[in-house]
Design an enzyme around this catalytic site. Structure first.
Site, short mmCIF file in Angstrom:
data_model
loop_
_atom_site.label_atom_id
_atom_site.label_comp_id
_atom_site.label_asym_id
_atom_site.label_seq_id
_atom_site.Cartn_x
_atom_site.Cartn_y
_atom_site.Cartn_z
N THR A 143 1.35 3.27 -31.22
CA THR A 143 2.71 2.79 -30.95
C THR A 143 3.74 3.48 -31.85
OG1 THR A 143 1.88 0.65 -30.25
CG2 THR A 143 4.17 0.73 -30.95
N GLU A 144 4.91 3.75 -31.28
CA GLU A 144 5.99 4.38 -32.02
C GLU A 144 7.26 3.54 -31.92
OE1 GLU A 144 4.48 8.99 -31.50
OE2 GLU A 144 6.53 8.46 -30.93
N ARG A 305 -3.38 -41.24 -35.97
CA ARG A 305 -1.97 -41.57 -36.12
C ARG A 305 -1.63 -42.81 -35.31
NH1 ARG A 305 2.63 -40.98 -39.24
NH2 ARG A 305 4.50 -40.76 -37.94
N GLU A 400 -1.25 -4.95 -27.75
CA GLU A 400 -2.28 -4.48 -26.81
C GLU A 400 -1.86 -4.71 -25.36
OE1 GLU A 400 -3.99 -2.98 -28.67
OE2 GLU A 400 -4.50 -4.11 -30.45
N GLY A 401 -0.55 -4.61 -25.10
CA GLY A 401 -0.02 -4.76 -23.75
C GLY A 401 0.69 -6.07 -23.56
#
Length: 421
Positions: A143-144, A305, A400-401
């Site tokens: 990646t750039e 709770r 990764e997309g």
């Protein structure tokens, strides 16, 4: 700031379909061994690591001893585990934290896979055993700043200068780069330069990759020692996600490499894409680990709770949330298991990985967000895991997309038409 540590490994309450029975004894042994490590070494400390934005480098040798670094690879000191075993390991590590699973993926599915798939025998012997033992750390530079979803638009280039390569360019969001010993850097190379390098290596007795001299450019991989002059990695800070992990900007300013630094096999974008598919496969499993952990945290909290005189788990709206989360996790784990069986059979295809990464990443994020709502205001503290998982999954869903990229991969598979441009 500590997450609840679960008892000894058992089927999750989110397992509505008895998926536990689908795993072999050896697969369950891998799962339980990795889960025990995650419960013992990661969970008690992850809130502090996340808060302080610290990657715990001290656990790298322990992860190596656990056998998860490049565990799906054969030979060279790697474990040679099955795809399902590797997936289960990713699931258990990401149930503790996505950032730690990201280290395992960058080291094994990206850096080590690139060398294993595309490297020369000498490159494999030099790096893979050390990476598997955790004695060296690798990173993967694709990646750039201006080329994320469109890696073909990269501007990093490698050129021949005498008998050496010279790399110039920039990469962004490169995991582990500031602590790595070797970087797999992808750059555009002219076919003329590649052919000249191939000819020199053939004359020296190296194997040939059959690159033609057409005057065109194509993407090639290079092994770059991070101690090389001109290589600079700068961690990206501050981050709201993946805080117990490291992502960097990398600059390559006249980095000079020997002729044999080039990965000889699979020229073109098919090279890095094959590695990305390995990482995406791990995400399919890992995301469900984060979702399962968030669900279990919410289920436990809801049972303890009390409001209006009874546990909030007795309320219909809370039960609806829990039921929907458990269903989503069960479906996501079915997807992961199906892909794992296909991978082990040699039948897994790229569009199937896109389907799993797209759906499991976004489903896991929805589960973690819903789990946080059950925790109310307490859910925004690091005493509880769901919001930490959700913040991490914003990154997992993107890297990764992106959703958009994987949607178009599926669209291309369904229609036969390219819609990326």
């Amino acid at each position: 700031m500590t997450d609840v540590v679960r008892p000894a490994a058992t089927a999750s309450p989110a397992d509505l379909l008895d998926l536990e029975s689908e795993f072999s004894v050896s697969e369950l042994e891998v799962r339980d061994r990795v889960r025990e490590f995650a419960d013992r070494r990661i969970r008690p400390r992850i809130a502090r690591w996340f808060a302080d934005a610290v990657f715990p480098r001290e656990i790298v040798p322990e992860l190596a001893e656990l056998g998860v670094l490049g565990m799906h690879l054969d030979g060279y000191g790697c474990a040679g585990a099955s795809a399902v075993e590797y997936g289960l390991a990713c699931q258990e590590i990401e149930a503790a934290d996505s950032g730690i699973r990201t280290f395992v993926s960058v080291q094994g599915s990206l850096a080590m896979s690139a060398i294993h798939k595309h490297g020369s025998e000498a490159q494999k012997e030099q790096w893979l055993p050390r990476l598997a033992r955790g004695e060296a750390i690798g990173c993967f530079g694709l990646t750039e700043p201006g080329a994320g979803s469109d890696p073909a638009g990269m501007t990093t280039r490698a050129r021949r200068d005498g008998g050496e390569w010279v790399l110039d360019g920039a990469k962004r969001w490169i995991g582990l780069a500031s602590i790595a010993d070797v970087a797999v850097i992808w750059a555009k190379v002219s076919d003329d330069d590649a052919a000249a390098s191939q000819g020199a290596r053939s004359r020296a007795g190296a194997s040939s990759s059959g690159v033609s001299t057409t005057g065109c450019e194509r993407v090639r991989g290079f092994l770059v020692p991070t101690s090389s002059a001109g290589f600079t990695a700068t961690p990206i800070e501050p981050k709201l996600s993946m805080r117990a992990s490291i992502q960097c900007d990398v600059t390559l300013d006249g980095v000079r490499l020997p002729d044999d630094a080039i990965l000889p096999e699979n020229p073109g974008l098919a090279g890095p894409f094959a590695c990305l598919d390995e990482a995406r496969y791990g995400i399919v499993w890992g995301a469900m680990g984060a979702a399962r952990d968030a669900f279990e945290a919410a289920l436990g909290y809801a049972g303890e709770r009390e409001q209006f005189g009874r546990p909030i788990a007795a309320n219909q709206l809370v039960q609806e949330k829990l039921a929907n989360m458990a269903l989503d996790i069960s479906k996501g784990q079915l997807i992961a298991l199906r892909l794992g069986r296909l991978k082990d059979a040699g039948k897994l295809r790229a569009h199937m990985i896109s389907a799993g990464k797209l759906d499991n990443a976004r489903t896991a994020l929805d589960v973690c967000r819903t789990a946080r709502t059950i925790l109310g205001g307490n859910g925004i503290t690091l005493d509880h895991s769901p919001l930490r998982h959700a913040l991490n999954l914003e990154t997992v869903r993107t890297y990764e997309g992106t959703d958009e990229v994987h949607t178009l991969v599926l669209g291309r598979h369904l229609t036969g038409l390219q819609a990326f441009r």
